[in-house]
Design a protein around this motif. Structure first.
Motif, short mmCIF file in Angstrom:
data_model
loop_
_atom_site.label_atom_id
_atom_site.label_comp_id
_atom_site.label_asym_id
_atom_site.label_seq_id
_atom_site.Cartn_x
_atom_site.Cartn_y
_atom_site.Cartn_z
N ASN A 1 8.15 2.97 0.72
CA ASN A 1 6.83 2.34 0.72
C ASN A 1 6.73 1.20 1.73
OD1 ASN A 1 4.91 3.51 -1.39
ND2 ASN A 1 6.83 3.37 -2.53
N ARG A 2 7.78 0.42 1.87
CA ARG A 2 7.76 -0.64 2.88
C ARG A 2 7.66 -0.04 4.28
NH1 ARG A 2 9.33 -5.89 1.67
NH2 ARG A 2 10.46 -6.16 3.64
N LEU A 3 8.30 1.11 4.48
CA LEU A 3 8.27 1.74 5.80
C LEU A 3 6.88 2.27 6.12
CD1 LEU A 3 10.15 2.53 8.17
CD2 LEU A 3 10.45 4.75 7.04
N ILE A 4 6.24 2.98 5.19
CA ILE A 4 4.93 3.57 5.51
C ILE A 4 3.84 2.51 5.56
CG2 ILE A 4 5.58 5.79 4.51
CD1 ILE A 4 3.89 5.11 2.07
N ARG A 5 4.05 1.35 4.93
CA ARG A 5 3.06 0.28 5.00
C ARG A 5 3.34 -0.67 6.16
NH1 ARG A 5 3.51 0.05 -1.09
NH2 ARG A 5 5.06 -1.58 -0.80
N GLY A 6 4.42 -0.44 6.89
CA GLY A 6 4.76 -1.30 8.01
C GLY A 6 5.39 -2.62 7.61
N GLU A 7 5.82 -2.75 6.36
CA GLU A 7 6.39 -4.00 5.89
C GLU A 7 7.85 -4.18 6.29
OE1 GLU A 7 5.77 -3.93 1.71
OE2 GLU A 7 3.58 -3.89 1.87
N SER A 8 8.50 -3.08 6.70
CA SER A 8 9.92 -3.16 7.04
C SER A 8 10.19 -4.06 8.23
CB SER A 8 10.47 -1.75 7.33
OG SER A 8 10.37 -0.93 6.19
N TRP A 9 9.20 -4.24 9.10
CA TRP A 9 9.38 -5.09 10.28
C TRP A 9 8.37 -6.23 10.33
CZ3 TRP A 9 8.24 0.15 10.35
CH2 TRP A 9 6.90 0.48 10.57
N LYS B 1 13.28 -12.60 8.24
CA LYS B 1 14.36 -12.30 9.17
C LYS B 1 13.89 -11.32 10.23
CE LYS B 1 17.56 -14.74 7.12
NZ LYS B 1 18.22 -15.91 7.78
N THR B 2 14.60 -11.30 11.36
CA THR B 2 14.30 -10.39 12.45
C THR B 2 15.61 -9.80 12.98
OG1 THR B 2 14.41 -12.17 14.09
CG2 THR B 2 12.24 -11.68 13.14
N GLY B 3 15.49 -8.85 13.91
CA GLY B 3 16.64 -8.32 14.61
C GLY B 3 17.57 -7.50 13.72
N ALA B 4 18.86 -7.52 14.09
CA ALA B 4 19.85 -6.69 13.41
C ALA B 4 19.97 -7.05 11.93
CB ALA B 4 21.21 -6.84 14.10
N GLN B 5 19.84 -8.34 11.59
CA GLN B 5 19.96 -8.74 10.20
C GLN B 5 18.82 -8.15 9.37
OE1 GLN B 5 20.00 -12.74 7.42
NE2 GLN B 5 20.77 -12.91 9.51
N ARG B 6 17.63 -8.12 9.95
CA ARG B 6 16.48 -7.55 9.24
C ARG B 6 16.71 -6.05 9.01
NH1 ARG B 6 11.05 -8.98 8.39
NH2 ARG B 6 10.10 -7.35 7.12
N VAL B 7 17.19 -5.36 10.04
CA VAL B 7 17.45 -3.92 9.91
C VAL B 7 18.49 -3.66 8.83
CG1 VAL B 7 18.36 -1.88 11.08
CG2 VAL B 7 16.78 -3.42 12.29
#
Length: 476
Positions: A210-218, A188-194
């Motif tokens: 952990n997803r944030l520091i590894r860059g997996e959140s986006w 997913k991307t955009g607002a739904q992903r957030v």
């Protein structure tokens, strides 16, 4: 067994010297070959394309750093902000704690039976979201809790805290990990992903971090192959409870509540991995008790389908259970291991009957007591056994009527000298209205028969009636 630190000599657990400090102690646990090797099963944190998302192998040093950070934060708050005496730790306090051993602590029911498992959940998911499987994460949770009990405070380590943080943290942690993975969607991307990342991060902060520091959140990529269980349902109930607060008293207390019941997988299927099937029940009250009125989790660690008899289906399971009930008239909590037997009987093409029967060994239980003040608490700690049974009438895939009984014997180990017999029995009716909406009513009675060595017997009977509107969510 292959060591998890390549190219270096692995430090074996038996050679650790705990008095040298928490960092060395915890490193001994996380790098020891005594822990099970990782098995990246259906619900490990990475998809098959492991170069895109975590992890190719467990990350013991990152896990160690995060678990110690989870301990340093409350210690720093207690030391620098509160200036609490128990936070003034030193090598002398560590040595004294090791020499004196475990005790029982006097903290309140919510702290001991809810806050400690919640913190243990963070230890568990620090490991789970750094490449460790369920069993490795469980071992690290025990190790992390032990290190805190010995080194984090000047107080003697508390045996009840170690068990509640570890066993409760494992049960809560894996359930939240599964739900967080289900909510996340790497495509997913955009607002739904957030929205998905924020929601899953609130449920499982270590996963979100952990997803944030590894860059997996986006990052865009494949999802875990078995991310979605079948079946999966979440029931959201909005309603009113009517409680008789006395011993079968006439005064009625009315309170609003919201409840979420998560049904993840089915107890009738074979369980290949721990928590392939579990139930998660959360109740939040409006007033007057604490907001968290109920949190119960039962996860199948292992399940095996038995030979079918005609069209009937039967499954034998081993489960890990966590119960926290903070009712207006009683308090009950436990961490336990269960042996269960589930059956499904087709009565006709439209009508089916489901049954459950489970016997649990209670590792640590707690129940309110009239005579526990000598220990500084209004409840007893104990161990014992529980019996959980139920039968359900299912029509066209909808659970119309459910009858249930949960009983337990708890022998007090700390508090008053007593044996407690607990009984919860009731019936629930759920009528479909339109689409996924239903209206329901439930009546149950909690009974406690407490036999005190020094004070005689106490018998309590507390009925509760609930009526509610229910809404079902079947997918993410």
């Amino acid at each position: 067994m292959r060591a998890w630190v390549e190219g270096k000599k692995t430090v074996r657990l038996w050679r650790c010297r705990l008095v040298t400090g928490p960092l060395v102690a915890f490193a001994c646990f996380t790098t020891s070959p005594a822990l099970p090797s990782p098995s990246f099963g259906a619900y490990a944190q990475q998809p098959t394309d492991s170069g895109t998302f975590c992890c190719d192998a467990p990350r013991p040093w990152m896990t160690t750093a995060q678990v110690l950070a989870l301990q340093a934060i409350p210690w720093a708050w207690n030391y620098y902000v509160r200036d609490a005496d128990f936070a003034h730790i030193s090598p002398a306090s560590w040595r004294r704690n090791m020499e004196m051993g475990f005790e029982w602590d006097p903290n309140n029911f919510g702290t001991n039976m809810w806050a400690h498992p919640a913190h243990g959940n963070l230890y568990f998911n620090a490991a789970r979201n750094n490449g460790f499987d369920f069993w490795g994460s469980a071992a690290i949770t025990f190790a992390g809790s032990f290190v805190w009990e010995v080194y984090g405070e000047t107080h003697r380590p508390a045996i009840n805290d170690w068990v509640a943080t570890s066993v409760g943290g494992i049960t809560l942690g894996e359930a939240l990990n599964r739900v967080a993975v289900l909510i996340q969607n790497n495509q997913k991307t955009g607002a739904q992903r957030v929205l998905r990342e924020v929601t899953s991060g609130l449920l499982n902060p270590m996963s979100g971090f952990n997803r944030l520091i590894r860059g997996e959140s986006w990052r865009i990529g494949p999802n875990p192959s078995n991310r979605k269980p079948s079946p999966f349902n979440t029931d959201i109930d909005l309603g009113v409870r009517m409680v008789a607060p006395g011993n079968l008293g006439t005064e009625t207390l009315r309170t609003g509540y919201v409840q979420a019941d998560v049904y993840y997988g089915s107890s009738l299927m074979d369980t290949r991995h721990p928590f392939d099937s579990f139930r998660f029940a959360l109740q939040l009250n409006v007033a007057p008790k604490p907001v968290l009125g109920r949190l119960q989790i039962s996860g199948n660690v292992w399940g095996q389908g038995l030979k079918r008899s005609g069209t009937s289906r039967h499954t034998f399971t081993l489960s890990l259970d966590y119960d926290y009930v903070n009712h207006e008239t009683f308090e009950v909590g436990d961490q336990s291991i269960g042996v269960g037997f589930y059956s499904f009987f087709p009565m006709s093409e439209r009508v089916h009957l489901g049954t459950r029967f489970r016997v649990n060994g209670i590792l640590l239980g707690a129940v309110n007591s009239e005579f526990a003040q000598a220990s500084g608490r209004d409840y007893d700690f104990g161990t014992g056994f529980a019996l959980k049974a139920g039968v359900q009438l299912i029509v066209n895939g909808h659970e119309w009527v459910t009858a249930f009984y949960d009983g337990a014997w708890l022998h007090a180990l700390n508090g008053s000298e007593a044996d407690h017999l607990l009984h919860v029995s009731g019936v629930e009716l759920l009528v479909p209205v339109r689409g996924t909406a239903s209206i329901g009513a439930e009546f149950f009675i909690f009974a406690r028969n407490s036999y005190y060595d020094q004070f005689g017997s106490v018998h309590r009977r507390n009925p509760t009636f609930r009526t509610y509107a229910s809404f079902r969510v079947s997918s993410f």
